[in-house]
Design an enzyme around this catalytic site. Structure first.
Site, PDB file in Angstrom:
ATOM      1  CG  HIS A  92       4.345  -2.517   3.766  1.00 40.33           C
ATOM      2  ND1 HIS A  92       5.085  -1.983   4.791  1.00 40.33           N
ATOM      3  CD2 HIS A  92       3.058  -2.100   3.944  1.00 40.33           C
ATOM      4  CE1 HIS A  92       4.291  -1.253   5.552  1.00 40.33           C
ATOM      5  NE2 HIS A  92       3.058  -1.318   5.076  1.00 40.33           N
ATOM      6  CB  ALA A 103      24.873 -26.220  13.355  1.00 41.38           C
TER       7      ALA A 103
END
Ligand SMILES: Cc1cc2nc3c(=O)[nH]c(=O)nc-3n(C[C@H](O)[C@H](O)[C@H](O)COP(=O)(O)OP(=O)(O)OC[C@H]3O[C@@H](n4cnc5c(N)ncnc54)[C@H](O)[C@@H]3O)c2cc1C
Length: 474
Positions: free
Chosen positions: A453, A328
């Site tokens: 993080h 797509a």
């Protein structure tokens, strides 16, 4: 409609076609979009990307519920039950919302959306093309435009001699089945096949995959294929590679699928249903190509880098284009390129080596650029790094330690040539790798790019660093 001359008419309202029409209108062009279906969105929205991912989301929740206690959730004596009708209704609701969204976008962008089946009638006359449209009410109309964009998409291929029905399924039938099958044979282990295998395994089916090639997801890096095989086997999916002579026989309990296995031994598998997922055929047989100078190659339309066909003024985008992956996001990007070219604006051609490919199985797969084998074939001196998700803290949090990030780089200059991921959120974090390749980033540059993080994306930082043997977390 015959009096209006549009700047462009797009034939096909899937992701390639509607994206092209919307962008053309944003450039101030007068666009018409013809689609044969009663709803816009094409395969992707109605029978492909969106419904399958809605079902996979339900499968993911179901898998988590099965192990709720592992996450500190005590569901007591309650046994969760799969409500298949509810699941299908939710999938249909997701689709409907986006169909409505597309109808809104057509109005907002003043695109003339026409429901009907369109065909080319011949080359342009005095710079104007005429498309004949069979309208939904059976009447015929014509649409005139200075440019034509073909975006008619693809249909599922069937094994020769069989027709889809309620037991021999393609992606179209399987999305409507009344109940989740207790057993399923999947023929073909490309993205479509393995996604359905993953979904129905989660819902408890006994799943068998038959693949004629020696590895699963054959478009991916070989290490990824091996890892998926290992993990699918761990999930209890029966995977048969290098199979030949597959035949389907219907019986009162469903189907008996016979095949010759990799050792040359005849085998059979009884199942409730069989899914045939052996690729997609371009829908170009009845769009009037014979009336113009476009000779398809095994049904696919040849274009140049600007998606121009051999007939002046006619473009082709999406699944019907020769040599483009049938995805797509590839079709929609090609649509954006064509709209810009017709509007005379800046455009960058689709770079066929920087297309992300995503497979939404459990675990997910995503990749961009060259595999290790392709890079070697092209003559690169290759340096490879691999970082396992077991060293990533977010992977521990989401309880998904399987898989790895593999980075293929050029040994001489350190340019990143390919990134191959199998593991959690692979299909989300691949975006960073696509950008890195697009900007021709080096390993060194990526090793000093800060990653938040705790995130799964940090596995990419370690993956890039692993090329230099310096992943921190392993
Ligand atoms: C099960 C499955 C899952 C998939 N999952 C993903 C995924 O997760 N990610 C991804 O990127 N890709 C996925 N794909 C592939 C994706 O669906 C296709 O690449 C994409 O839909 C192609 O877009 P398109 O616009 O070229 O064609 P289509 O989406 O097929 O749309 C073509 C449209 O043209 C219309 N049409 C055809 N002929 C005519 C005509 N003569 N006149 C008027 N209208 C016509 C059709 O009605 C249709 O609406 C999946 C495919 C399948 C089958």
């Amino acid at each position: 409609m015959a009096d209006t001359i549009f700047d462009l008419v797009v034939l096909g309202g899937g992701p390639a076609g509607y994206t092209c029409a919307i962008r053309a209108s944003q450039y101030g062009l007068k666009a018409a979009l013809i689609d044969a279906n009663d709803r816009l969105g094409g395969t992707c929205l109605l029978w492909g990307c969106i419904p399958t991912k809605a079902m996979l989301f339900s499968a993911e929740i179901w898998d988590h519920l099965k192990h709720a206690d592992r996450y500190g959730i005590d569901i007591g004596d309650v046994t969760p039950k799969l409500n298949w009708k509810g699941l299908l209704a939710r999938k249909d609701d997701v689709i409907s919302r986006h169909v409505k969204g597309l109808d809104f976008l057509m109005k907002k962008n003043k695109i003339n959306a026409i429901k009907g089946y369109g065909r080319l009638t011949g080359p342009a006359k005095d710079g104007v093309h005429t498309i004949e449209v069979m309208l939904a009410d059976g009447k015929t109309d014509t649409v005139k435009a200075k440019k034509v964009v073909l975006a008619t998409g693809s249909d599922a291929r069937m094994l020769p001699g069989y027709k889809p029905d309620e037991t021999i399924l393609t992606n179209y039938e399987i999305l409507k089945i009344d109940e989740a099958p207790k057993s399923l044979v999947v023929i073909g282990s490309g993205a479509v096949g393995v996604e359905f295998a993953s979904i129905f395994k989660s819902f408890g089916a006994e799943v068998t995959i038959l693949e004629m090639l020696p590895r699963m997801v054959p478009a991916e890096d070989e290490d990824v294929s091996k890892e998926l095989l290992r993990l699918f086997k761990k999930r209890g999916i029966d995977v048969n590679l290098s199979v030949k002579d597959t035949k389907i026989e219907k019986n009162k309990d469903g189907v008996l699928v016979s095949f010759v296995d990799s050792n040359g031994k005849a085998q059979t598998k009884q199942a409730e249903k069989v899914l045939v997922a052996v690729g997609r055929a371009p829908r170009t047989y009845d769009v009037g190509l014979d009336k113009v100078k476009i000779t398809p190659d095994r049904g696919f339309i040849l274009t140049n880098e600007w998606m121009e066909t051999t007939e002046p003024g006619i473009f082709a985008i999406g699944d019907i284009v020769a040599g483009l992956p049938q995805l797509a996001h590839v079709g929609s990007m090609a649509g954006l390129v064509v709209a810009a070219r017709i509007a005379g604006k800046y455009a960058k051609a689709v770079n066929r080596t920087r297309i992300p490919g995503c497979t939404y199985t459990d675990p997910q797969i995503a990749s961009v650029g060259l595999t290790e084998a392709q890079a070697k074939e092209k003559g690169f001196q290759v340096k490879v790094g691999k970082f396992p998700f077991v060293g990533n803290s977010k992977a521990t949090i989401v309880d998904a330690h399987d898989g790895f990030v593999k980075v293929v780089a050029d040994a001489k200059y350190g340019e990143i040539l390919g990134v191959h991921i199998i593991g959690p959120y692979a299909t989300e974090i691949i975006a960073e790798a696509v950008t890195a390749l697009e900007l021709e980033a080096t390993i060194e540059e990526m090793m000093f790019t800060i990653h938040a993080h705790p995130t799964v994306a940090e596995a990419l930082l370690d993956g890039f660093s692993s090329v230099e043997g310096m992943a921190v977390n392993v």
